[in-house]
Design an enzyme around this catalytic site. Structure first.
Site, PDB file in Angstrom:
ATOM      1  N   SER A 231      77.366  -9.382 -53.077  1.00  0.00           N
ATOM      2  CA  SER A 231      78.666  -8.786 -52.795  1.00  0.00           C
ATOM      3  C   SER A 231      78.624  -7.340 -53.285  1.00  0.00           C
ATOM      4  O   SER A 231      77.877  -7.023 -54.222  1.00  0.00           O
ATOM      5  CB  SER A 231      79.760  -9.558 -53.541  1.00  0.00           C
ATOM      6  OG  SER A 231      80.956  -8.811 -53.606  1.00  0.00           O
TER       7      SER A 231
ATOM      8  N   TYR B 139      83.572 -13.005 -61.327  1.00  0.00           N
ATOM      9  CA  TYR B 139      82.853 -12.752 -60.079  1.00  0.00           C
ATOM     10  C   TYR B 139      81.933 -11.537 -60.210  1.00  0.00           C
ATOM     11  O   TYR B 139      80.756 -11.581 -59.829  1.00  0.00           O
ATOM     12  CB  TYR B 139      83.864 -12.547 -58.959  1.00  0.00           C
ATOM     13  CG  TYR B 139      83.276 -12.579 -57.568  1.00  0.00           C
ATOM     14  CD1 TYR B 139      82.956 -13.792 -56.959  1.00  0.00           C
ATOM     15  CD2 TYR B 139      83.064 -11.408 -56.845  1.00  0.00           C
ATOM     16  CE1 TYR B 139      82.430 -13.831 -55.672  1.00  0.00           C
ATOM     17  CE2 TYR B 139      82.540 -11.441 -55.563  1.00  0.00           C
ATOM     18  CZ  TYR B 139      82.221 -12.646 -54.984  1.00  0.00           C
ATOM     19  OH  TYR B 139      81.700 -12.678 -53.719  1.00  0.00           O
TER      20      TYR B 139
END
Length: 255
Positions: free
Chosen positions: A130, A143
């Site tokens: 990501s 995250y």
């Protein structure tokens, strides 16, 4: 026929990747805990593996006997991921541990359990990352932290197993139209009174390509990185983010 294992395959990008590899003529082992999602994927080319990839014994019981019986693996695409909100002060420990278990520990276990097959076929391991692996995102400490760590895991594998012909890379997709992304849009929709389409336009307004990525576009990048055309690419991170990470935040006021 090449054999590919995709984790997180029951929904979202993982599901699309499983279908994309099958569409290229590969035999696909689709791993996920979501039995219902996997059942709708099952086909002549897609083999569902209902399992918790964060549990080593699940690999030994469910995945590895099938893979060994049917001849091994050419590629592994580790796509499973979860998200929990919170910063370093208010993040719940159970959320930290849960995100760690899926976004990092399960990725390590996936590599640990499949590398012996990839070595035989000089195969490829691809982690789905990501832009949060390069940047900070507000209130997403779990995250961000574990996506950063995933890149270190990839580089270590690329270094340690390169001499045996195994390649390992990370693909960083930007905004995509998935169920997870739709849930992230809900806060923006509520706060700004926007529709879902308007929310996607809002969050991508500083992306040079001015739109979220299509699942086919991300799958194309994954297919390339695990193909023979990328045979000299390892330890790399490919940004498939529409140019998001090239933008200087200090200059967006002039746009």
């Amino acid at each position: 026929m090449k054999s590919v294992l995709v984790t997180g395959a029951a929904s979202g990008l993982g599901r699309h990747l499983a279908l994309a590899y099958a569409g290229e003529g590969c035999r696909v082992y689709a791993a996920d805990r979501d039995r219902g999602g996997l059942e709708t994927l099952e086909s002549e080319r897609i083999v569902p593996l209902v399992m918790d990839i964060a549990q080593p014994e699940a690999w030994d019981k469910t995945a590895l006997p099938r893979i060994e019986t049917e001849g091994g693996l050419d590629a592994v695409v580790a796509c499973a991921a979860v998200m929990r909100l919170g910063n370093a002060e208010d993040c719940l420990m159970e959320d930290w541990q849960f995100v760690n278990s899926v976004n990092l520990t399960a990725q390590f276990i996936t590599a640990k359990k499949t590398l012996k097959y990839l070595k035989v076929r000089r195969g490829s391991l691809l982690f789905i990352g990501s832009p949060a692996a390069r940047l900070a995102v507000r209130d997403e400490v779990c995250y961000v932290t574990f996506k950063h760590a995933l890149c270190g895991l990839s580089k270590s594998i690329a270094f340690d197993f390169g001499a045996e012909g195994v390649r390992c890379n990370v693909l960083h997709p930007g905004w995509m139209r998935t169920a997870m992304s739709d849930r992230e849009m809900e806060e923006i929709m509520e706060r700004r009174g926007l529709t879902l389409e308007e929310a996607y336009a809002y969050v991508t307004r500083f992306v040079p390509l001015k739109r979220p990525g299509g699942l086919d576009e991300i799958a194309g990048a994954a297919l390339f990185l695990t193909s023979d055309k990328a045979s000299y690419i390892t330890g790399a991170e490919l940004m498939a983010d529409g140019g998001l990470t090239v933008v200087d935040p200090g200059m967006v006021g002039f746009l």
